[in-house]
Design a protein around this motif. Structure first.
Motif, PDB file in Angstrom:
ATOM      1  N   HIS A  54     -10.215  13.166  19.098  1.00  0.00           N
ATOM      2  CA  HIS A  54     -10.487  13.573  17.722  1.00  0.00           C
ATOM      3  C   HIS A  54     -10.696  12.414  16.995  1.00  0.00           C
ATOM      4  N   ASN A  60      -1.393  18.154  16.108  1.00  0.00           N
ATOM      5  CA  ASN A  60      -0.446  19.267  15.845  1.00  0.00           C
ATOM      6  C   ASN A  60      -0.733  19.765  14.261  1.00  0.00           C
ATOM      7  N   VAL A  61      -1.644  20.139  13.856  1.00  0.00           N
ATOM      8  CA  VAL A  61      -1.899  20.764  12.522  1.00  0.00           C
ATOM      9  C   VAL A  61      -1.926  22.158  12.792  1.00  0.00           C
TER      10      VAL A  61
ATOM     11  N   VAL B  51      -7.129  26.355  10.418  1.00  0.00           N
ATOM     12  CA  VAL B  51      -5.803  25.775  10.892  1.00  0.00           C
ATOM     13  C   VAL B  51      -5.156  26.600  11.779  1.00  0.00           C
ATOM     14  N   LEU B  52      -4.884  26.123  12.944  1.00  0.00           N
ATOM     15  CA  LEU B  52      -4.334  26.909  14.089  1.00  0.00           C
ATOM     16  C   LEU B  52      -3.105  27.425  13.801  1.00  0.00           C
ATOM     17  N   VAL B  57       0.027  29.131  20.064  1.00  0.00           N
ATOM     18  CA  VAL B  57       0.465  27.763  21.110  1.00  0.00           C
ATOM     19  C   VAL B  57       1.558  28.273  21.650  1.00  0.00           C
ATOM     20  N   PHE B  74      -0.973  17.227  26.408  1.00  0.00           N
ATOM     21  CA  PHE B  74      -2.245  16.936  25.370  1.00  0.00           C
ATOM     22  C   PHE B  74      -3.431  18.048  25.809  1.00  0.00           C
ATOM     23  N   LYS B  76      -6.795  20.096  23.826  1.00  0.00           N
ATOM     24  CA  LYS B  76      -7.796  20.287  22.655  1.00  0.00           C
ATOM     25  C   LYS B  76      -8.569  21.403  22.551  1.00  0.00           C
ATOM     26  N   GLU B 275     -14.205  20.632  19.203  1.00  0.00           N
ATOM     27  CA  GLU B 275     -14.060  21.065  17.825  1.00  0.00           C
ATOM     28  C   GLU B 275     -13.629  20.214  16.617  1.00  0.00           C
ATOM     29  N   PRO B 276     -14.589  19.630  15.889  1.00  0.00           N
ATOM     30  CA  PRO B 276     -14.048  18.373  15.011  1.00  0.00           C
ATOM     31  C   PRO B 276     -13.130  18.722  14.029  1.00  0.00           C
ATOM     32  N   ASP B 277     -12.986  19.968  13.789  1.00  0.00           N
ATOM     33  CA  ASP B 277     -12.168  20.661  12.778  1.00  0.00           C
ATOM     34  C   ASP B 277     -10.831  20.916  13.048  1.00  0.00           C
ATOM     35  N   LEU B 278     -10.612  20.711  14.208  1.00  0.00           N
ATOM     36  CA  LEU B 278      -9.039  21.213  14.820  1.00  0.00           C
ATOM     37  C   LEU B 278      -8.496  19.921  15.499  1.00  0.00           C
ATOM     38  N   ALA B 279      -7.057  19.527  15.384  1.00  0.00           N
ATOM     39  CA  ALA B 279      -6.356  18.399  15.776  1.00  0.00           C
ATOM     40  C   ALA B 279      -5.915  18.807  17.112  1.00  0.00           C
ATOM     41  N   PRO B 280      -5.965  17.666  17.906  1.00  0.00           N
ATOM     42  CA  PRO B 280      -5.537  18.012  19.354  1.00  0.00           C
ATOM     43  C   PRO B 280      -3.967  18.579  19.350  1.00  0.00           C
ATOM     44  N   ILE B 281      -3.538  19.224  20.375  1.00  0.00           N
ATOM     45  CA  ILE B 281      -2.356  20.040  20.553  1.00  0.00           C
ATOM     46  C   ILE B 281      -1.636  18.912  21.538  1.00  0.00           C
ATOM     47  N   VAL B 282      -0.387  18.522  20.813  1.00  0.00           N
ATOM     48  CA  VAL B 282       0.428  17.659  21.603  1.00  0.00           C
ATOM     49  C   VAL B 282       1.833  18.026  21.717  1.00  0.00           C
ATOM     50  N   LEU B 283       2.203  18.418  22.955  1.00  0.00           N
ATOM     51  CA  LEU B 283       3.468  19.207  23.079  1.00  0.00           C
ATOM     52  C   LEU B 283       4.648  18.306  23.836  1.00  0.00           C
TER      53      LEU B 283
END
Ligand SMILES: [Zn+2]
Lengths: 95, 477
Positions: A54, A60-61, B51-52, B57, B74, B76, B275-283
Motif C-alpha cells: 500500500h 488495519n483500518v 472499510v473492512l 478477519v 501480513f 492484503k 486494492e488501493p482503497d484498503l489497508a494491509p491486514i497486520v495481525l
C-alpha cells in the motif's frame, strides 16, 4: 511499441469495448507511451527494498460490525437506465 | 478399459454470519426485498471508500485455526477484474498472493478409514449479487442485496479421489464452520456452496489430466452426483480417443446431467492488482493466540469426550457430534435426565427419522431438550412403557406439548398394579388353551403371543416385566 495492437484488442474485449480502426491506432500509441513512462521505474535499483502493499504507511483500518439503515431503493436505482420489479433490468444474460 | 484415478479439489465458499456486509454497514440478512440492503459502497458507486468489517478477519482466522492453517501476519486484498451484471464494480475484492490463511488440513472419515485432505489456503472475498431471469420480458434482473456479503473461500489440495471423500470433506468442513459459528451453512440458501475441480488419469501416470470446473453446487447430493457423472464422462471421452477440454460445467441437479458452458478463452484473465482503497491486514501473535485460546471445542475433541464422559459407543458419539445442533440438544437433555444412552438413542433413532421426513433440523423441531428429558424420566421411573413412549414422542413431535401432559391427557400411564394385571393374565390364559399346550410342548413362541394379547387388552399400558413374571407364574403352576 511496448503495447501491440493485439494487446489493445484483448484489453478492449475484456472491457467490452468496440474500437474503430482509428481508435485502435490511437490507443496503441497512447497506451505504449503510458507503459514506457511507467517502465522508467524498472531502471531504479530496488535491491534491499521491501515490496509495498500500500502506498500509504497505514494498516488495519477496520470498522465495527454494526448495522445501519441502507439507502432507499428509489435512491439506489435512480441512475439505472432500465428497472423492473425493484431491480436493475439488463439484457438477458445467457449462461 | 484401463484403471483410472480421479483427482478432485474443492473450492468451498462460506458466507460469514456477520451482521453487516464486508465494506459497509448494510445488513447481510437473507430474503429481503430486492435492492433494499444496498448503499453506494456495496453497489460500486464512484468515489466511495470501503472499510473492512473487523469480524470478517476474526471469522476467517477462526476458520483457519480450526483447519490447522498458518495465519498470515501480513495479508492484503486485491481486485479480481471481470465483467458481469452481478458485479456492479466490475471487480471482486478478494485476496491474491497474500491470503489470510495458508497450508492447513482436515481429517475425514470414509467407511471407517481416516484420510487427511490438505487445505491450500483460505482467503476473504466479497459475494456477488443475484441475477433473476424475468420470464415475461426476457430480460435479466439484478438484485444487489448479496453484493459484498463477506465470504471465505477454502481451497483444498487435489487430494480427494471420489464422490464419497468429497462429501465427507464437505460434511466435516460444514460441521467445523457450524461449531465455530462463523457461517450458518444453509446450503439451500447458498451460504455454503462449492466448486468441484475434477480430472482423471490412467493409474500410474504422473501428470494430471486436463480438469473441468463445476461451480456453485449447493447440496451434498449434487456434489456426489456431479462427481460420479463427470468421472464417467471424462473416462468415456478418453477411452474413445478424445481429449478433455478445460471448460466449465453447469450441473443440472434435477436432470442429473452436466452441460459444458461455452468456453470463454479470456475467462481466467482476471488482471489481479492490489486494492488501493484498503489497508494491509497486520495481525499480532497476541491477536491470533487470543482467538486460538478461545476456540470452541471442535467436533473430534467433543467426540472423544462423549465416549469417555458418557461411555457412549464411538458410533453414537460420532453421530451426535457431527452437528453442533444435535450435540447441544444431547447435552441439554442429558443434563436433566442423566441417561446419555437413552438420549442418544432417541436423537439417532425415531427423532432423526422424523426430522428427516419433515426435512427440518433438530433446533427447528417442536420437541425441546426439556421435553425429551422428561419423556426419558417417565420411562426410567416406570410411569410409561417404552412402547407407549414412542407414541407419546410422535404426539410431542407434532404438537410440541410436554410428555407429562400427553401421558395424562391420553391416559397412557403404565399399569403396574399386580392385582389388576393378574386378573387379565388369568383371563387370557383361560381363553387360549392351545397356546398353553404349545408352550408346554416346548414352543416358547407361544409366550410372545400371550404377552401380545395381554398388551392388546391394556392398549399397551401394562408393565411388560410384570406381565411376563405373572404369566410364567400362572402357566408353570
Ligand atoms: Zn452497502
Amino acid at each position: 511499441m511496448s503495447v501491440s495492437k493485439e494487446d489493445v484488442l484483448h484489453i478492449a474485449k475484456l472491457s467490452k469495448l468496440n474500437l474503430t480502426d482509428e481508435e485502435l491506432e490511437m490507443y496503441t500509441k497512447d497506451l505504449s507511451s503510458i507503459v514506457d513512462f511507467a517502465n522508467q521505474l524498472s531502471s531504479i535499483d530496488v535491491e534491499g527494498v521491501k515490496p509495498t502493499a500500500h502506498i500509504l504507511n497505514i494498516q488495519n483500518v477496520f470498522r465495527k460490525d454494526v448495522m445501519q439503515p441502507s439507502f432507499d431503493r428509489e435512491e439506489i436505482l435512480k441512475n439505472a437506465p432500465s428497472k423492473d420489479a425493484g431491480c436493475i433490468s439488463v439484457p438477458k444474460v445467457v449462461e | 478399459m484401463k484403471d483410472y484415478e480421479v483427482i478432485i479439489g474443492l473450492e468451498v465458499h462460506a458466507e460469514l454470519s456477520t451482521n453487516t456486509k464486508m465494506y459497509c454497514n448494510c445488513s447481510t440478512s437473507f430474503g429481503a426485498d430486492p435492492n433494499t440492503h444496498c448503499c453506494p459502497i456495496c453497489t460500486g458507486m464512484p468515489g466511495v471508500l470501503p472499510v473492512l468489517n473487523e469480524k470478517v478477519v476474526e471469522y476467517a482466522v477462526k476458520a483457519g485455526l480450526a483447519t490447522n492453517c498458518d495465519i498470515s501476519r501480513f495479508s492484503k486484498q486485491d481486485r479480481k477484474n471481470y465483467f458481469y451484471p452481478d458485479l456492479p464494480k466490475a471487480y471482486q475484492t478478494s485476496q491474491y498472493d497474500l491470503p489470510l490463511c495458508l497450508g492447513g488440513h482436515l481429517d475425514i472419515n470414509v467407511n471407517g478409514e481416516k484420510k487427511r485432505i490438505g487445505i491450500t489456503r483460505i482467503h476473504i472475498e466479497e459475494d456477488a449479487g443475484k441475477l433473476i431471469h424475468d420470464a415475461y420480458t426476457g430480460d435479466t434482473l439484478v438484485d444487489m442485496n448479496r453484493c459484498a456479503v463477506p465470504l471465505i473461500e477454502i481451497v483444498s489440495e487435489p487430494d480427494i479421489r471420489n464422490a464419497d471423500e468429497a462429501v465427507a470433506y464437505m460434511q466435516t468442513l460444514k460441521s467445523i464452520l457450524e461449531y465455530l459459528n462463523v457461517c450458518d451453512c444453509k446450503m439451500q440458501e447458498g451460504s455454503l456452496r462449492c466448486d468441484v475441480n475434477l480430472s482423471v488419469r490412467p493409474v500410474g501416470q504422473k501428470e494430471f489430466g486436463t480438469r473441468t470446473e463445476t461451480k456453485n453446487l449447493n447440496s451434498f447430493k449434487a456434489i456426489h452426483n456431479l462427481i460420479e457423472f463427470e468421472t464417467n464422462r471424462q473416462i468415456k471421452v478418453i477411452e474413445e480417443g478424445g481429449k478433455i477440454k478445460q471448460e466449465t460445467i453447469r450441473w443440472d441437479d434435477a436432470k442429473g446431467i452436466g452441460y459444458a458452458m461455452r468456453a470463454k478463452e479470456d475467462a481466467h484473465d482476471y488482471r489481479y492488482f492490489p486494492e488501493p482503497d484498503l489497508a494491509p491486514i497486520v495481525l499480532s501473535d497476541e491477536y491470533v493466540n487470543n482467538i486460538k485460546d478461545n476456540l470452541p471445542e471442535m467436533p473430534h475433541i467433543k467426540k472423544e469426550r462423549y465416549m469417555k464422559e458418557f461411555s457412549l459407543p464411538e458410533y453414537d458419539a460420532d453421530i451426535l457430534t457431527s452437528s453442533i445442533k444435535s450435540a447441544n440438544f444431547f447435552e441439554k437433555a442429558n443434563d436433566i435426565c442423566n441417561n446419555p444412552k437413552a438420549v442418544a438413542n432417541w436423537i439417532m433413532g425415531d427423532f432423526a427419522r422424523m426430522l428427516n421426513e419433515k426435512e427440518i433440523e433438530i433446533d427447528e423441531s417442536k420437541v425441546t431438550p426439556e421435553n425429551l428429558a422428561e419423556l426419558i424420566n417417565l420411562i426410567d421411573k416406570g410411569t410409561i412403557s417404552s412402547k407407549i413412549a414412542k407414541q407419546v414422542f410422535e404426539d410431542m413431535f407434532e404438537s410440541g406439548e410436554n410428555a407429562k401432559e400427553i401421558v395424562e391427557k391420553k391416559g397412557l400411564v403404565q399399569m403396574s398394579d399386580e392385582g389388576a394385571i393378574k386378573e387379565l393374565v388369568e383371563k387370557v390364559v383361560q381363553a387360549n388353551p392351545q397356546s398353553i399346550a404349545d408352550y408346554k410342548a416346548g414352543k416358547d413362541k407361544a409366550i410372545g403371543f400371550l404377552v401380545g394379547q395381554i398388551m392388546k387388552e391394556t392398549k399397551g399400558k401394562a408393565n411388560p416385566q410384570i406381565v411376563n413374571k405373572l404369566l410364567l407364574e400362572i402357566i408353570n403352576k
